[in-house]
Enzyme design. Structure first.
Site, PDB file in Angstrom:
ATOM      1  N   LYS A  24       0.472  -7.374  13.212  1.00  8.62           N
ATOM      2  CA  LYS A  24      -0.581  -6.446  12.775  1.00  8.62           C
ATOM      3  C   LYS A  24      -1.854  -6.772  13.547  1.00  8.62           C
ATOM      4  CE  LYS A  24      -2.751  -4.694   8.563  1.00  8.62           C
ATOM      5  NZ  LYS A  24      -2.869  -4.760   7.098  1.00  8.62           N
ATOM      6  N   GLU A  79      -1.164 -28.243  29.139  1.00 10.22           N
ATOM      7  CA  GLU A  79      -2.397 -29.056  29.072  1.00 10.22           C
ATOM      8  C   GLU A  79      -2.194 -30.303  28.225  1.00 10.22           C
ATOM      9  OE1 GLU A  79      -6.514 -27.386  28.961  1.00 10.22           O
ATOM     10  OE2 GLU A  79      -5.444 -25.574  28.370  1.00 10.22           O
ATOM     11  N   THR A 139       1.621  -4.239   4.350  1.00 10.97           N
ATOM     12  CA  THR A 139       1.523  -4.513   5.790  1.00 10.97           C
ATOM     13  C   THR A 139       0.945  -5.899   6.107  1.00 10.97           C
ATOM     14  OG1 THR A 139      -0.658  -3.468   5.945  1.00 10.97           O
ATOM     15  CG2 THR A 139       1.274  -2.066   6.366  1.00 10.97           C
ATOM     16  N   TYR A 153      -8.065   0.378  -3.861  1.00 10.53           N
ATOM     17  CA  TYR A 153      -6.793   0.884  -4.375  1.00 10.53           C
ATOM     18  C   TYR A 153      -5.990  -0.294  -4.851  1.00 10.53           C
ATOM     19  CZ  TYR A 153      -4.801  -0.914  -0.111  1.00 10.53           C
ATOM     20  OH  TYR A 153      -4.424  -1.756   0.892  1.00 10.53           O
ATOM     21  N   THR A 211       0.811  -1.216   0.000  1.00  7.29           N
ATOM     22  CA  THR A 211       0.000   0.000   0.000  1.00  7.29           C
ATOM     23  C   THR A 211       0.841   1.260   0.000  1.00  7.29           C
ATOM     24  OG1 THR A 211      -1.806  -1.131   1.099  1.00  7.29           O
ATOM     25  CG2 THR A 211      -1.749   1.233   1.358  1.00  7.29           C
TER      26      THR A 211
HETATM   27  N1  ASP Z   1      -2.777  -5.636   0.899  1.00  6.26           N
HETATM   28  C1  ASP Z   1      -1.763  -4.655   1.184  1.00  6.26           C
HETATM   29  C2  ASP Z   1      -0.410  -5.347   1.224  1.00  6.26           C
HETATM   30  O1  ASP Z   1      -0.105  -5.997   2.173  1.00  6.26           O
HETATM   31  C3  ASP Z   1      -2.054  -3.968   2.459  1.00  6.26           C
HETATM   32  C4  ASP Z   1      -1.041  -2.965   2.934  1.00  6.26           C
HETATM   33  O2  ASP Z   1       0.049  -2.813   2.421  1.00  6.26           O
HETATM   34  O3  ASP Z   1      -1.353  -2.259   3.910  1.00  6.26           O
HETATM   35  O4  ASP Z   1       0.322  -5.240   0.299  1.00  6.26           O
END
Ligand code: ASP
Length: 374
Positions: free
Chosen positions: A209, A331, A136, A70, A57
């Site tokens: 995350k 456990e 991310t 996007y 992103t």
């Molecule tokens: N789908 C995207 C990726 O991981 C999300 C991001 O970058 O925040 O490339």
């Protein structure tokens, strides 16, 4: 009278001239424990920082609808560098594109290529630190993979963003600025691979995350951040006390592929069918995102014991719960069943470590030792 006023103002001016240079240090100093970035750029020669772009992103552009949708990995590394004001003041920059993908498509082949490239770059005297831009979604996995196979003390910093480059209040530029400041900092050396996002620095092994869309999404739930970074000014916290980078037994040299490891998610009424299917499809290792402290239905436990003992499949018990530890023989009798307890590692991190562990051994006790050391 006039004379007295003139001499008074002259005395005041002289006093001020004496005081002024000392005024800044007379103010309370809220200086970070170690600061770098802007201040460091003014001293000595600038660090040479290479930006290795992989997409995500941070390099994404919004669609025509404006409000949502996007395409990640639209912009190239040169666009990213040019999009951040004053970035060149922090370091002497250069960039290259390894891939340009959304990180949901990250895979073993790209990891091996990226890790080899990172090691080659860090071996060069022309590189003092590296920033890897990344989506991310799987950033924490790539960061931890690199943390285990990079053979250098030089800083490696992963940076992403939650909003695309064209969004209102895009967070990418500030994250990249801070990421370059950390990569340029001599204090970042030897701390393992780091993730810089939303004014925080995280150790690759600890970070995850935790929010689907918010910019405040990355946290290190069990241990907290490795540091803070505000417009390039860095405050460090305690370094990671586990083995990483140069101290690990792992290497990507000569590796053409990685062993297949699947993650299976436990839930009420979990059937063992997917365990069997994964093994039939070639999984050499299984990570269970268990309920509670890495638990699952008795049928699943029995099937895992069977695939471990009869087919040598490595079984790691992790948890779908975001905080806390999965302890050995708590456990479930891991000693008897031949299982490995993941400790602090969440399922995606456990998967990365198990893939690399399987390049060395499939013996549960040796794999457990790795989970305890790394
Ligand atoms: N789908 C995207 C990726 O991981 C999300 C991001 O970058 O925040 O490339």
């Amino acid at each position: 009278m006039k004379m007295r006023r003139q001499s008074l103002s002259r005395t005041l001016a002289a006093l001020l001239a004496l005081l002024l240079p000392t005024l800044p240090s007379a103010q309370p100093v809220t200086k970070p424990a170690v600061s770098a970035g802007k201040s460091q750029a003014k001293q000595g020669p600038k660090a040479k920082v290479r930006i290795v772009a992989t997409g995500g992103t941070i390099a994404g552009a919004q669609g025509d609808s404006g409000s949502y949708g996007y395409k990640s990995g639209t912009f190239k590394v040169e666009d990213l560098i040019q999009g951040v004001p004053h970035l060149e003041k922090l370091a002497t920059l250069s960039g290259e594109q390894v891939v340009n993908i959304g990180s949901q498509d990250m895979n073993d082949a790209v990891w091996l290529k990226l890790a080899s490239r990172v090691n080659a770059l860090l071996a060069s005297p022309d590189v003092d630190g590296l920033v890897v831009t990344h989506g991310t979604d799987t950033l924490e996995e790539t960061a931890y993979f690199l943390d285990l196979v990079v053979k250098s003390d030089k800083p490696v910093v992963l940076v992403g963003s939650m909003r695309p480059a064209t969004a209102v209040s895009a967070d990418g530029p500030a994250n990249l600025y801070n990421g370059v400041a950390v990569a340029a900092s001599p204090e970042a050396r030897g701390r393992g691979v780091l993730v810089v996002i939303n004014d925080e620095i995280h150790a690759a092994r600890n970070v995850t995350k935790m929010n689907t869309t918010n910019v405040e999404t990355f946290h290190s739930p069990n241990r907290g951040p490795a540091g803070l970074v505000n417009t390039g000014a860095i405050t460090w916290m305690d370094p990671v006390d586990r083995k990483h980078t140069k101290a690990t037994e792992f290497s990507v040299k000569g590796l053409e592929s990685l062993p297949r490891v699947d993650i299976l998610y436990a839930h009420a009424n979990m059937s063992p069918d997917l365990i069997e299917a994964a093994v039939e499809h070639g999984a050499q290792g299984l990570v269970i995102a268990g309920v509670g402290d890495g638990n699952m239905t008795q049928e699943s436990i029995d099937t895992l014991e069977k695939v471990q003992k009869e087919h040598g499949v490595a079984v790691v018990r992790s948890s779908r719960v975001p905080t806390g530890l999965v302890l050995r023989d708590n456990e479930i009798n891991d000693d008897q069943k031949g299982f490995v307890a993941s400790g602090e590692f969440n399922p995606p991190k456990a998967r990365v470590l198990l893939q690399l562990a399987l390049t060395k051994t499939c013996r549960p006790e040796r794999i457990q030792r790795m989970f305890d050391e790394y």
